[in-house]
Design a protein around this motif. Structure first.
Motif, PDB file in Angstrom:
ATOM      1  N   VAL A  63    -129.208 -27.067 -40.284  1.00  0.00           N
ATOM      2  CA  VAL A  63    -129.764 -27.448 -41.746  1.00  0.00           C
ATOM      3  C   VAL A  63    -129.620 -26.345 -42.549  1.00  0.00           C
ATOM      4  O   VAL A  63    -129.069 -26.475 -43.462  1.00  0.00           O
ATOM      5  CB  VAL A  63    -131.113 -27.902 -41.550  1.00  0.00           C
ATOM      6  N   ARG A  64    -129.881 -24.967 -42.158  1.00  0.00           N
ATOM      7  CA  ARG A  64    -129.584 -23.803 -42.816  1.00  0.00           C
ATOM      8  C   ARG A  64    -128.069 -23.755 -43.305  1.00  0.00           C
ATOM      9  O   ARG A  64    -127.647 -23.425 -44.656  1.00  0.00           O
ATOM     10  CB  ARG A  64    -129.931 -22.478 -42.076  1.00  0.00           C
ATOM     11  N   PHE A  83    -140.431 -29.178 -43.437  1.00  0.00           N
ATOM     12  CA  PHE A  83    -139.927 -30.286 -42.462  1.00  0.00           C
ATOM     13  C   PHE A  83    -138.812 -29.344 -41.611  1.00  0.00           C
ATOM     14  O   PHE A  83    -138.769 -29.957 -40.514  1.00  0.00           O
ATOM     15  CB  PHE A  83    -139.147 -31.473 -43.492  1.00  0.00           C
ATOM     16  N   VAL A  84    -138.519 -28.438 -42.069  1.00  0.00           N
ATOM     17  CA  VAL A  84    -137.437 -27.729 -41.331  1.00  0.00           C
ATOM     18  C   VAL A  84    -138.069 -27.188 -40.150  1.00  0.00           C
ATOM     19  O   VAL A  84    -137.516 -26.808 -38.980  1.00  0.00           O
ATOM     20  CB  VAL A  84    -136.525 -26.726 -41.962  1.00  0.00           C
ATOM     21  N   ASN A  85    -139.349 -26.558 -40.220  1.00  0.00           N
ATOM     22  CA  ASN A  85    -140.160 -25.802 -39.154  1.00  0.00           C
ATOM     23  C   ASN A  85    -140.189 -26.891 -38.317  1.00  0.00           C
ATOM     24  O   ASN A  85    -140.609 -26.275 -37.003  1.00  0.00           O
ATOM     25  CB  ASN A  85    -141.463 -25.290 -39.978  1.00  0.00           C
ATOM     26  N   LEU A  86    -140.434 -28.114 -38.247  1.00  0.00           N
ATOM     27  CA  LEU A  86    -140.693 -28.992 -37.517  1.00  0.00           C
ATOM     28  C   LEU A  86    -139.441 -29.343 -36.403  1.00  0.00           C
ATOM     29  O   LEU A  86    -139.683 -29.977 -35.244  1.00  0.00           O
ATOM     30  CB  LEU A  86    -141.047 -30.480 -38.045  1.00  0.00           C
ATOM     31  N   GLU A 116    -134.716 -25.213 -32.757  1.00  0.00           N
ATOM     32  CA  GLU A 116    -134.072 -23.936 -33.351  1.00  0.00           C
ATOM     33  C   GLU A 116    -132.755 -24.445 -33.372  1.00  0.00           C
ATOM     34  O   GLU A 116    -132.198 -23.915 -34.532  1.00  0.00           O
ATOM     35  CB  GLU A 116    -134.236 -22.745 -32.364  1.00  0.00           C
ATOM     36  N   GLY A 117    -131.942 -25.150 -32.776  1.00  0.00           N
ATOM     37  CA  GLY A 117    -130.558 -25.461 -32.967  1.00  0.00           C
ATOM     38  C   GLY A 117    -130.401 -26.293 -34.184  1.00  0.00           C
ATOM     39  O   GLY A 117    -129.344 -26.163 -35.130  1.00  0.00           O
ATOM     40  N   GLY A 142    -127.222 -26.156 -45.877  1.00  0.00           N
ATOM     41  CA  GLY A 142    -127.610 -25.673 -47.181  1.00  0.00           C
ATOM     42  C   GLY A 142    -126.954 -24.676 -47.868  1.00  0.00           C
ATOM     43  O   GLY A 142    -126.656 -24.772 -49.080  1.00  0.00           O
ATOM     44  N   GLU A 143    -126.259 -23.618 -47.088  1.00  0.00           N
ATOM     45  CA  GLU A 143    -125.715 -22.604 -47.463  1.00  0.00           C
ATOM     46  C   GLU A 143    -124.131 -23.035 -47.785  1.00  0.00           C
ATOM     47  O   GLU A 143    -123.706 -22.720 -49.060  1.00  0.00           O
ATOM     48  CB  GLU A 143    -125.592 -21.428 -46.542  1.00  0.00           C
ATOM     49  N   LEU A 144    -123.626 -23.969 -47.179  1.00  0.00           N
ATOM     50  CA  LEU A 144    -122.321 -24.420 -47.869  1.00  0.00           C
ATOM     51  C   LEU A 144    -122.433 -25.324 -48.769  1.00  0.00           C
ATOM     52  O   LEU A 144    -121.627 -25.352 -49.720  1.00  0.00           O
ATOM     53  CB  LEU A 144    -121.769 -25.300 -46.522  1.00  0.00           C
ATOM     54  N   ALA A 145    -123.705 -26.309 -49.122  1.00  0.00           N
ATOM     55  CA  ALA A 145    -123.884 -26.974 -50.065  1.00  0.00           C
ATOM     56  C   ALA A 145    -123.975 -26.086 -51.479  1.00  0.00           C
ATOM     57  O   ALA A 145    -123.341 -26.432 -52.487  1.00  0.00           O
ATOM     58  CB  ALA A 145    -125.163 -27.565 -50.018  1.00  0.00           C
TER      59      ALA A 145
END
Length: 140
Positions: free
Chosen positions: A60-61, A48-51, A54-55, A64-67
């Motif tokens: 979202v990345r 889903f992220v690939n859809l 880019e920003g 995810g890293e902060l989570a």
């Protein structure tokens, strides 16, 4: 193997096998966490992220890293006092003929969580700056 043979052939298991194996599995798992994060080896899906534009992908990345960092921060917080208490009382697991020291295991868990936490913070920084200092599986 000695435990299985001793248990099966002589009905005499190797003393301490259960205590050692159950604690060493925890140590092995936690020793791998930081490496898995650093090499992008943690399970994730990007279908889903690939859809996304880019920003939004970068955002979202970053989330995810902060989570991941937050989860590990909570694990450090929750494990810190039990680790200190374990050292102060000399905590052992098992009884009878064999006792396995637990305090080194608790220390490894906290230390590895700290390393993984730092890895997630570095990956979050990479997500913000757009750089990629993580080591990929191909580079290894």
């Amino acid at each position: 193997m000695l435990d299985v043979l001793g248990r099966g052939l002589f009905n005499k298991p190797l003393t301490g096998t259960v205590e050692i194996v159950s604690n060493i599995i925890v140590v092995i798992a936690f020793l791998q966490i930081s490496y898995s994060i650093q090499t992008n080896g943690m399970f994730h899906t990007d279908m889903f992220v690939n859809l996304l534009p880019e920003g939004l992908k970068k955002f979202v990345r970053l989330l995810g890293e902060l989570a991941g960092a937050a989860l590990l921060g909570m694990m450090i917080y929750a494990s810190w006092e039990p680790m200190l208490h374990s050292w102060s009382i000399g905590e052992y697991f098992g009884g009878g003929q064999f006792r396995f020291p637990v305090y080194p295991v608790r220390t490894v868990v906290v230390f590895c969580c700290c390393l993984a936490f730092l890895n997630y913070l570095l990956r979050a920084f990479d997500a913000v700056t757009g750089s990629n200092s993580s080591v990929s599986q191909e580079e290894l």
